[in-house]
Design an enzyme around this catalytic site. Sequence first.
Site, PDB file in Angstrom:
ATOM      1  N   CYS A  37    -111.828  42.190 -22.314  1.00 29.13           N
ATOM      2  CA  CYS A  37    -111.563  40.828 -22.939  1.00 29.13           C
ATOM      3  C   CYS A  37    -112.866  40.197 -23.258  1.00 29.13           C
ATOM      4  O   CYS A  37    -113.551  40.750 -24.070  1.00 29.13           O
ATOM      5  CB  CYS A  37    -110.712  39.976 -22.062  1.00 29.13           C
ATOM      6  SG  CYS A  37    -110.163  38.561 -22.799  1.00 29.13           S
ATOM      7  N   HIS A  80    -106.055  43.298 -20.190  1.00 26.35           N
ATOM      8  CA  HIS A  80    -106.506  43.139 -18.738  1.00 26.35           C
ATOM      9  C   HIS A  80    -106.068  44.095 -17.647  1.00 26.35           C
ATOM     10  O   HIS A  80    -104.978  44.163 -16.964  1.00 26.35           O
ATOM     11  CB  HIS A  80    -106.251  41.799 -18.189  1.00 26.35           C
ATOM     12  CG  HIS A  80    -107.068  40.836 -18.746  1.00 26.35           C
ATOM     13  ND1 HIS A  80    -108.391  40.610 -18.255  1.00 26.35           N
ATOM     14  CD2 HIS A  80    -106.778  39.955 -19.899  1.00 26.35           C
ATOM     15  CE1 HIS A  80    -108.608  39.547 -19.062  1.00 26.35           C
ATOM     16  NE2 HIS A  80    -107.905  39.104 -19.992  1.00 26.35           N
ATOM     17  N   GLU A 128    -107.085  45.302 -15.273  1.00 28.16           N
ATOM     18  CA  GLU A 128    -107.360  45.159 -13.835  1.00 28.16           C
ATOM     19  C   GLU A 128    -106.311  44.119 -13.098  1.00 28.16           C
ATOM     20  O   GLU A 128    -106.152  44.114 -12.011  1.00 28.16           O
ATOM     21  CB  GLU A 128    -108.935  44.539 -13.508  1.00 28.16           C
ATOM     22  CG  GLU A 128    -108.724  42.892 -13.848  1.00 28.16           C
ATOM     23  CD  GLU A 128    -108.792  42.722 -15.554  1.00 28.16           C
ATOM     24  OE1 GLU A 128    -109.031  41.293 -15.776  1.00 28.16           O
ATOM     25  OE2 GLU A 128    -108.519  43.641 -16.274  1.00 28.16           O
TER      26      GLU A 128
END
Length: 886
Positions: free
Chosen positions: A727, A857, A859
């Site tokens: 991002c 994302h 993660e």
Amino acid sequence: RCGRALAMRVAGAADPLVSVEDTIKGKLPQRKIVQTAAAGYSSYGNQIGLATGQVDEIYHDGYKAKRMEIGAVVAAVPAENVRREVPAPGDVVILLGGRTGRDGCGGATGSSKSHKLDSLEKCGAEVQKGNAPEERKLQRLFRNPEASRLIKRCNDFGAGGVSVAIGELADGLHIDLNKVPKKYEGLDGTELAISESQERMAVVVEEKDAKRFSEIAKEENLEATIVATVQAEPRLVMTWNGKNIVDIKRDFLNSNGAEKHINITISKAEDFTKSVNGDFEEKIKNLAEDLNVCSKRGLSERFDSTIGSNTVLMPFGGKYQMTPTQAMAAKIPMLTKETKTCSVMAWGYNPFITEKSPYHGAYLAVMESVAKLVATGAPLDDCYLTFQEYFEKPGTNPKRWGKPLAALLGAFEAQMDLGFGAIGGKDSMSGSFEDIDVPPTLVSFAVTVGNTDDIISPEFKKAGSTIRLVRAKMNEKGLPDSKEFLEISKKIYALIKDKKIISAYTPVIGGIAEGLMKMTMGNRVGCQINNISEKELFDYSYTAFVLETTDDCDFGELIGKTVSEYSITFENKKVDMQKIEKLYEDKLEPVFSCNIEQKSDEPKTISYKAETRVSPKIKVVKPKVLIPVFPGTNCEYDTAKQIERAGAEAEIFVINNLTAQGVSDSVEAFAKKIKESQIIFVPGGFSGGDEPDGSGKFITAFFRNPQIKESVNELLKNRDGLMAGICNGFQALIKLGLVPFGEIIDADENCPTLTYNKIGRHQSRIVRTRVASNKSPWLAETNVGDVYKVAISHGEGRFICNDDLMKKLIENGQIATQYVDIDNNPTNDIRFNPNGSDMAVEGITSPDGRIIGKMGHSERIGDNLYKNVCGEYNINMFSSAVKYFK
């Protein structure tokens, strides 16, 4: 070590589709108000890393008088990190965070008074100026157990500024206003005392702990200044320029001033029965276009709903992400461990009932908020409430005073009937503009704790299920029987745990028909309904539940079944839901766009299968990953958690930019840490704040420092290290040239870039990405063609690239991932390609694949997250990076 879990925002406005020409003199157009308010809240919340799990807006003509903006945040903290002690003489008060300015002088009184024609010109200076990156630093500090255990008592800065935030901390205080850090010179003592400038905290610590607390604050890039001392004598004393400008006994401050008395008359309740006209199809169409029923997706997706990696339910669920949830659920936010414990929160309120009877409206608001918890699979064993009230200016009119009193009586009776306590809350008696008043408003927020295994969502899951209706009987007051409701709630919870109820919805403003309509949309599973009257379908339905059940569940009235055809059939009257869906989605499209048309050709599918990959000369059992935190970074915890879980060592390093020396020290320390690390991971956030084209500015400037640049090149070229950015981190890597060129270069007009989303706003949702190339070590555990769901949240994620370079990137296998639709085809459709990227590119790599940048994302993954948007989320990029070094 926990933190904030999830936030909920509920607003109130008049019709935002009214033309500018019909706007009341002295008021901004409703469209402008609702758009700007949404932009302000979402920008701030997104930057500080606060997941917003549910966003809604109530439309009623009365909110032309004054907009309503309310909400609630659920948070958690380990008990051992909390001290609750009475400050003692000699303790000091530290002002922490932002500096003080004139913004917010008079803010408390300004927000609590009715407005007039000249308010637009006179009230602007009362509004505080936000500084989201500073707020994020405060959050980080308070998650540090060492820091939190030094604090005996603390206050945030809200109404009244220093005079209240510090003045409430102890009975005896001496405040030196000259020590209050200022944004600029020229503020007098009064301004320093009452300014409501934000992003500041006042904390009481023992004098011996002040130095250590200030050192920890500095580590988080925060200013900390001792501005007051606790005194034995119970007086509030403020000095400025050597003179006492405030010197008041605490007994006087605690007296609440002079007593006030008022006569109150409660008016008789009016009939609030709803009338709905037209045939069945007309009623469904009108329902879909009702402002209080239609889609708010274009509003909600401006708010980051997945930051923190704790979101159990997305705001919209199903394969097509169309069915809105009725409650927000999020795991208790743990930095390292996994948990199945989650908070569940819901709200309740109907202005069209409450304006007729504040008593009934408030009682039903409580019941509605609690019923939504039940329908989400949460137990009520540990349920609490909080209320937010908003009424017209009462003056001395007994009947006006009767409205809040009736509402409070209704809410209190509901509490007593259910046995639930209320905590906190807010109120305002300023909802008047000239001769217009807001509707009587008491919104109930209900919160409880559940297990993520039990949480369910309202979209119909499959064809062939039975649909059942359960409702509590009404008592002589025209209210649901609370005892029966609690019994129903226990039964529903037990059946959800046994997997016999697989989706549930509690009817609200649009009745049972609204529930059925929205339940069909998420997976485009239709329904056939019978054994119920048309009036019952469309009328208000108090404390009821529409349930999708398995065949062996016989709880409630059998009213229908789910079908594969995307339609609603009632007594041989069939409504095509494709048409209804368009009406439902398009109603607020002029205000909150979410379905912009794409005219360009669809992108091609890219496939590059790697036969070999780069590998390091030196193996490492447990690679060290360096995670820089810049002002505005907010994904560092999520990233570190996945790195540690994959078997690497994560080190979070906070960049200090309070002073030139701080920057210099950070450069030197960071360069040294690069030499001790194998991987650099630049996480997401809003570097430089949420300013136009601001993403990555500070990060790129930092990495271009010669010392840092040299260390990065040495890591990548001499030590075969890895680098990644997600991002905001991806934005930085691409502006540095690290992707796609593999080294830090000076960018020119021929370089690719990331720019504003085509939709012109922030996008937060779940998207599908397809692996286009597995050349990168980061994607070693994937196969070309694999599809993964991933959370996205960005305003500047559109990848653009000239044709010649795009061709080279494709040929070299540097296009890592593409956005794809339901059929796994790359697309320009905004629902699947959320930013309009060229060739639907989501991620790219350096020429050798060691550096990867992507918008999604990856993660933000974990057990039982995003339960209402099913799919594979773990692309295994973190475990692949660890294996690379083995």
